[in-house]
Design a protein around this motif. Structure first.
Motif, PDB file in Angstrom:
ATOM      1  N   VAL A 187      34.320  25.269 -36.920  1.00 46.40           N
ATOM      2  CA  VAL A 187      34.898  25.768 -38.173  1.00 46.40           C
ATOM      3  C   VAL A 187      35.202  24.601 -39.103  1.00 46.40           C
ATOM      4  O   VAL A 187      35.338  23.462 -38.674  1.00 46.40           O
ATOM      5  N   GLU A 196      40.819  24.866 -39.603  1.00 45.50           N
ATOM      6  CA  GLU A 196      41.117  24.327 -38.269  1.00 45.50           C
ATOM      7  C   GLU A 196      42.319  25.013 -37.630  1.00 45.50           C
ATOM      8  O   GLU A 196      42.489  24.994 -36.413  1.00 45.50           O
ATOM      9  N   GLY A 217      32.172  19.103 -34.829  1.00 42.06           N
ATOM     10  CA  GLY A 217      32.669  20.004 -35.867  1.00 42.06           C
ATOM     11  C   GLY A 217      31.539  20.738 -36.550  1.00 42.06           C
ATOM     12  O   GLY A 217      30.441  20.881 -35.980  1.00 42.06           O
ATOM     13  N   ALA A 239      29.836  19.903 -39.121  1.00 38.88           N
ATOM     14  CA  ALA A 239      28.811  18.997 -39.683  1.00 38.88           C
ATOM     15  C   ALA A 239      28.245  19.488 -41.007  1.00 38.88           C
ATOM     16  O   ALA A 239      27.041  19.727 -41.121  1.00 38.88           O
ATOM     17  N   ASP A 272      27.406  18.020 -43.539  1.00 41.03           N
ATOM     18  CA  ASP A 272      26.341  17.160 -44.097  1.00 41.03           C
ATOM     19  C   ASP A 272      24.946  17.580 -43.663  1.00 41.03           C
ATOM     20  O   ASP A 272      23.964  17.285 -44.339  1.00 41.03           O
ATOM     21  N   ASN A 314      21.748  19.409 -33.574  1.00 42.57           N
ATOM     22  CA  ASN A 314      21.389  19.453 -32.155  1.00 42.57           C
ATOM     23  C   ASN A 314      22.098  20.663 -31.526  1.00 42.57           C
ATOM     24  O   ASN A 314      23.331  20.719 -31.505  1.00 42.57           O
TER      25      ASN A 314
END
Ligand code: NAD
Length: 378
Positions: A74, A89, A297, A299, A301, A309
């Protein structure tokens, strides 16, 4: 057998990676004759957008009715400026507390196939490995529902006198139940437990030491040691092979496990299980409520770019089969499939070796990596 799973895909890469965990679990179910029923729930940023709060009461209630919870991740920049209580969070903290899962098991090891993605030199790895191999295999047991993340916090004063505070507070029973999980885990591994604290400065850490010293005599076959957290951060880089099980507080475990993920190759490889009291086991129908999630987390970006992954999420599914459903053979099948895919050279960008072309690695995206794992399960 039928199992009900609360599925919280979450935000960012959460939905991408969790969909592959579901595909893998379903393929495994077909193979071994299990049915996994998913109850998809909103929590985190997506729940804020829809309901104005990160953890709607219905989500927690529905999760409690399931046998286990599988969570993607999240959070994201679009919710970063909200007040603390409304941030995505908070959903994690609420789920952990609401489900009573206080012990977070975070295995971190260096798979031989990923040696090229580990930033440490072979000599460093070999020197600290009891068998002289260039690898390590440790387990961080992190306290999850107490300490500074749950303690009293606030602000006072104004202008240049404005101050903010967070409080680290642990009760003796909270420390003891966490340490017992860690001792039990050490008993099934190499029988070494390192309690990590900051007892030279913090009163709460001194209580951790006292409790550990008091109960260590009940675990005579386990070697208990103590390390300050700053030293532990150094030792993880200098000689990771010395560690077997590390037991520590919420905040120290949070930070140290991210560090451990880097030397494991990538944060995209590490799964985690959050469990309740050993005394409560086995829970209903022999199933143990647990919350399973990759340690990474959301991610933002790389979200939506087919770069994430999915292996940490898929391996979190394996941990769920093992710890919540007692399906050891099935959990091993997932782990073997992941290992086989790595053997064949499949790598998402985060786990590629520095000289990946020379190593014969095939750089793939989320979809191709997920598909490769599925193929291994056919
Ligand atoms: P992050 O783990 O999301 O990302 C850190 C770095 O690791 C980024 O460069 C990211 O691209 C990379 N990364 C992470 N997972 C990856 C994967 N599966 N494959 C490839 N690369 C991966 O941590 P962050 O950037 O500090 O946090 C981003 C958001 O996630 C924040 O909102 C944060 O609060 C939240 N967060 C959520 C959780 C959770 O849901 N359990 C945990 C940590 C952070």
């Amino acid at each position: 057998m039928k199992y009900s799973i609360a599925l919280v895909p979450g935000d960012g890469i959460g939905p991408e990676v969790s969909s592959w965990a579901v595909n893998v679990l379903d393929a495994l179910g077909d193979k071994f004759g299990h049915t996994f029923n998913y109850v998809e729930l909103l929590a985190g940023g997506c729940a804020i957008d829809r309901y104005g709060q990160p953890l709607p009461a219905d989500t927690l209630e529905a999760a409690k009715q399931c046998d286990a919870l599988l969570l993607g991740a999240v959070g994201g920049p679009q919710w970063e400026n909200l007040p603390g209580e409304l941030r995505p969070e908070r959903a994690l903290l609420g789920l952990r507390a609401g489900l009573g899962v206080f012990a977070n098991l975070r295995p971190a090891s260096l798979l031989p196939q990923l040696a090229g993605a580990c930033p440490l030199k072979d000599d460093v790895l070999k020197a600290s490995n009891p068998e002289g191999k260039p690898s390590f295999d440790l387990l961080i047991v992190r306290e999850l529902t107490g300490g500074i993340y749950f303690g009293q916090r606030g602000r006072k004063g104004s202008g240049k006198d404005e101050a903010a505070f967070d409080t680290e507070m642990y009760a003796r029973w909270e420390i003891e139940r966490l340490l017992r999980v860690a001792y039990e885990a050490a008993a099934k591994r190499r029988k070494k437990l390192c309690v990590v604290d900051k007892a030279n400065v913090m009163e709460s850490s001194r209580l951790w030491r006292e409790v550990a010293q008091a109960i260590s005599s009940e675990y005579k076959d386990i070697e208990t040691s103590f390390l300050y957290v700053d030293n532990c951060a150094m030792q993880l880089i200098r000689a990771p092979g010395q560690f077997d099980v590390i037991a520590t507080s919420n905040i120290f475990g949070d930070i140290l496990s991210d560090e451990a993920s880097v030397i494991s190759g990538s944060i995209g490889m590490l799964a985690s299980a959050s469990l309740g009291a050993a005394d409560d086991l086995p829970a209903k129908n022999g199933r143990v409520m647990g919350m399973y999630e990759p340690i990474h987390g959301s991610a933002p970006d790389i979200a939506g770019k087919d770069l994430a992954n999915p292996l940490a999420m898929i391996l979190s599914g394996a941990m769920m089969l093992r710890y919540s459903f007692g399906l050891e053979k099935e959990a091993c099948a997932i782990e073997a499939a992941v290992s086989a895919v790595l053997d064949k050279g499949f790598r998402t960008k985060d786990i590629a070796s520095r000289d990946s072309a020379l190593c014969g690695e095939k750089i793939v995206g989320t979809r191709e990596m997920g598909t490769a794992v599925l193929k291994e399960l056919e």
